[in-house]
Design a protein around this motif. Structure first.
Motif, mmCIF file in Angstrom:
data_model
loop_
_atom_site.group_PDB
_atom_site.id
_atom_site.type_symbol
_atom_site.label_atom_id
_atom_site.label_comp_id
_atom_site.label_asym_id
_atom_site.label_seq_id
_atom_site.Cartn_x
_atom_site.Cartn_y
_atom_site.Cartn_z
ATOM 1 N N UNK A 6 0.822 -1.216 0.000
ATOM 2 C CA UNK A 6 0.000 0.000 0.000
ATOM 3 C C UNK A 6 0.857 1.268 0.000
ATOM 4 N N UNK A 7 1.952 1.247 0.745
ATOM 5 C CA UNK A 7 2.804 2.438 0.817
ATOM 6 C C UNK A 7 3.468 2.717 -0.540
ATOM 7 N N UNK A 8 3.932 1.670 -1.222
ATOM 8 C CA UNK A 8 4.519 1.854 -2.546
ATOM 9 C C UNK A 8 3.476 2.360 -3.533
ATOM 10 N N UNK A 9 2.277 1.800 -3.474
ATOM 11 C CA UNK A 9 1.219 2.255 -4.377
ATOM 12 C C UNK A 9 0.917 3.735 -4.156
ATOM 13 N N UNK A 10 0.859 4.153 -2.898
ATOM 14 C CA UNK A 10 0.579 5.564 -2.604
ATOM 15 C C UNK A 10 1.729 6.458 -3.056
ATOM 16 N N UNK A 11 2.968 5.964 -2.927
ATOM 17 C CA UNK A 11 4.116 6.727 -3.408
ATOM 18 C C UNK A 11 3.990 6.970 -4.912
ATOM 19 N N UNK A 12 3.731 5.904 -5.672
ATOM 20 C CA UNK A 12 3.648 6.043 -7.126
ATOM 21 C C UNK A 12 2.399 6.829 -7.533
ATOM 22 N N UNK A 13 1.308 6.673 -6.803
ATOM 23 C CA UNK A 13 0.111 7.479 -7.098
ATOM 24 C C UNK A 13 0.452 8.969 -6.921
ATOM 25 N N UNK A 14 1.110 9.305 -5.818
ATOM 26 C CA UNK A 14 1.506 10.696 -5.573
ATOM 27 C C UNK A 14 2.463 11.213 -6.632
ATOM 28 N N UNK A 15 3.405 10.358 -7.029
ATOM 29 C CA UNK A 15 4.365 10.741 -8.066
ATOM 30 C C UNK A 15 3.659 11.004 -9.393
ATOM 31 N N UNK A 16 2.756 10.114 -9.775
ATOM 32 C CA UNK A 16 2.024 10.276 -11.036
ATOM 33 C C UNK A 16 1.142 11.521 -11.016
ATOM 34 N N UNK A 17 0.472 11.758 -9.908
ATOM 35 C CA UNK A 17 -0.390 12.946 -9.801
ATOM 36 C C UNK A 17 0.445 14.219 -9.853
ATOM 37 N N UNK A 18 1.584 14.230 -9.143
ATOM 38 C CA UNK A 18 2.464 15.408 -9.169
ATOM 39 C C UNK A 18 3.021 15.631 -10.569
ATOM 40 N N UNK A 19 3.360 14.546 -11.268
ATOM 41 C CA UNK A 19 3.883 14.643 -12.631
ATOM 42 C C UNK A 19 2.822 15.237 -13.554
ATOM 43 N N UNK A 20 1.600 14.749 -13.414
ATOM 44 C CA UNK A 20 0.508 15.250 -14.247
ATOM 45 C C UNK A 20 0.275 16.740 -13.985
ATOM 46 N N UNK A 21 0.273 17.147 -12.723
ATOM 47 C CA UNK A 21 0.072 18.563 -12.391
ATOM 48 C C UNK A 21 1.187 19.425 -12.981
ATOM 49 N N UNK A 22 2.411 18.907 -12.926
ATOM 50 C CA UNK A 22 3.550 19.647 -13.473
ATOM 51 C C UNK A 22 3.408 19.825 -14.986
ATOM 52 N N UNK A 23 2.986 18.776 -15.664
ATOM 53 C CA UNK A 23 2.793 18.860 -17.122
ATOM 54 C C UNK A 23 1.681 19.843 -17.450
ATOM 55 N N UNK A 24 0.580 19.763 -16.703
ATOM 56 C CA UNK A 24 -0.530 20.685 -16.955
ATOM 57 C C UNK A 24 -0.116 22.129 -16.713
ATOM 58 N N UNK A 25 0.700 22.339 -15.703
ATOM 59 C CA UNK A 25 1.195 23.684 -15.419
ATOM 60 C C UNK A 25 2.051 24.197 -16.575
ATOM 61 N N UNK A 26 2.928 23.333 -17.096
ATOM 62 C CA UNK A 26 3.764 23.720 -18.233
ATOM 63 C C UNK A 26 2.920 23.956 -19.483
ATOM 64 N N UNK A 27 1.839 23.206 -19.613
ATOM 65 C CA UNK A 27 1.014 23.348 -20.816
ATOM 66 C C UNK A 27 0.273 24.678 -20.839
ATOM 67 N N UNK A 28 0.043 25.272 -19.667
ATOM 68 C CA UNK A 28 -0.610 26.582 -19.632
ATOM 69 C C UNK A 28 0.229 27.618 -20.377
ATOM 70 N N UNK A 29 1.548 27.520 -20.244
ATOM 71 C CA UNK A 29 2.444 28.418 -20.958
ATOM 72 C C UNK A 29 2.323 28.198 -22.464
ATOM 73 N N UNK A 30 2.277 26.922 -22.849
ATOM 74 C CA UNK A 30 2.136 26.589 -24.267
ATOM 75 C C UNK A 30 0.820 27.130 -24.809
ATOM 76 N N UNK A 31 -0.259 26.934 -24.054
ATOM 77 C CA UNK A 31 -1.571 27.414 -24.510
ATOM 78 C C UNK A 31 -1.601 28.930 -24.627
ATOM 79 N N UNK A 32 -0.977 29.611 -23.679
ATOM 80 C CA UNK A 32 -0.938 31.073 -23.746
ATOM 81 C C UNK A 32 -0.194 31.523 -24.999
#
Length: 153
Positions: free
Chosen positions: A35-61
């Motif tokens: 469970x702890x490993x799954x939560x680690x990777x879930x957090x990593x994937x969610x943080x990665x997705x947020x980072x990409x979405x944040x970068x994409x805002x610049x592209x969209x602008x």
């Protein structure tokens, strides 16, 4: 600009890893995909997705500003090349987000971390480097070799 475009996923992943709140790192000494490993990777994937979405805002602008309508043909060609690169970057981001979403679904279904070809566990090092991996390194190499052979035929 080309190098930046190709590394956008890697840069966002490095940023996501550095922004994780936890000091925990999955270890081979514990039960695989507990469970702890799954939560680690879930957090990593969610943080990665947020980072990409944040970068994409610049592209969209940038895309919303439209291509430069310069009277000089060289300036216009340069602007249109930049525009095409921005669109390609945005498409790569979209595909990467789809892969991240698929990895999150695999976590929910209890399939994350296991090779889709062999059913064997994917190494934790590989998952930390490429959290969207769906195959062990060996299976991926076999797949790429077979792909190359098929292309050569």
């Amino acid at each position: 600009m080309e190098t930046q475009t190709l590394d956008i996923g890697a840069d966002a992943l490095r940023k996501a890893i550095s922004n994780l709140d936890s000091d925990y790192l999955p270890s081979d000494d514990e039960e695989f995909m507990n469970e702890r490993q799954q939560e680690f990777f879930r957090g990593l994937l969610i943080a990665w997705k947020k980072s990409i979405l944040s970068e994409s805002e610049t592209t969209l602008a940038s895309l919303q500003n439209g291509p430069l309508m310069a009277p000089d043909l060289a300036d216009r060609a340069s602007s249109e090349t930049d525009w095409a690169l921005e669109l390609r970057t945005r498409d790569r981001q979209r595909k990467l987000i789809a892969k991240i979403d698929a990895a999150l679904r695999r976590i929910d279904e209890g399939e994350y971390g296991y090779c889709q070809v062999t059913g064997e566990p994917i190494s934790l090092g590989r998952l930390r480097a490429r959290p969207i991996a769906t195959m062990t390194l060996e299976a991926q190499e076999r797949h790429e070799r077979n792909e190359r052979i098929s292309r050569d035929d």
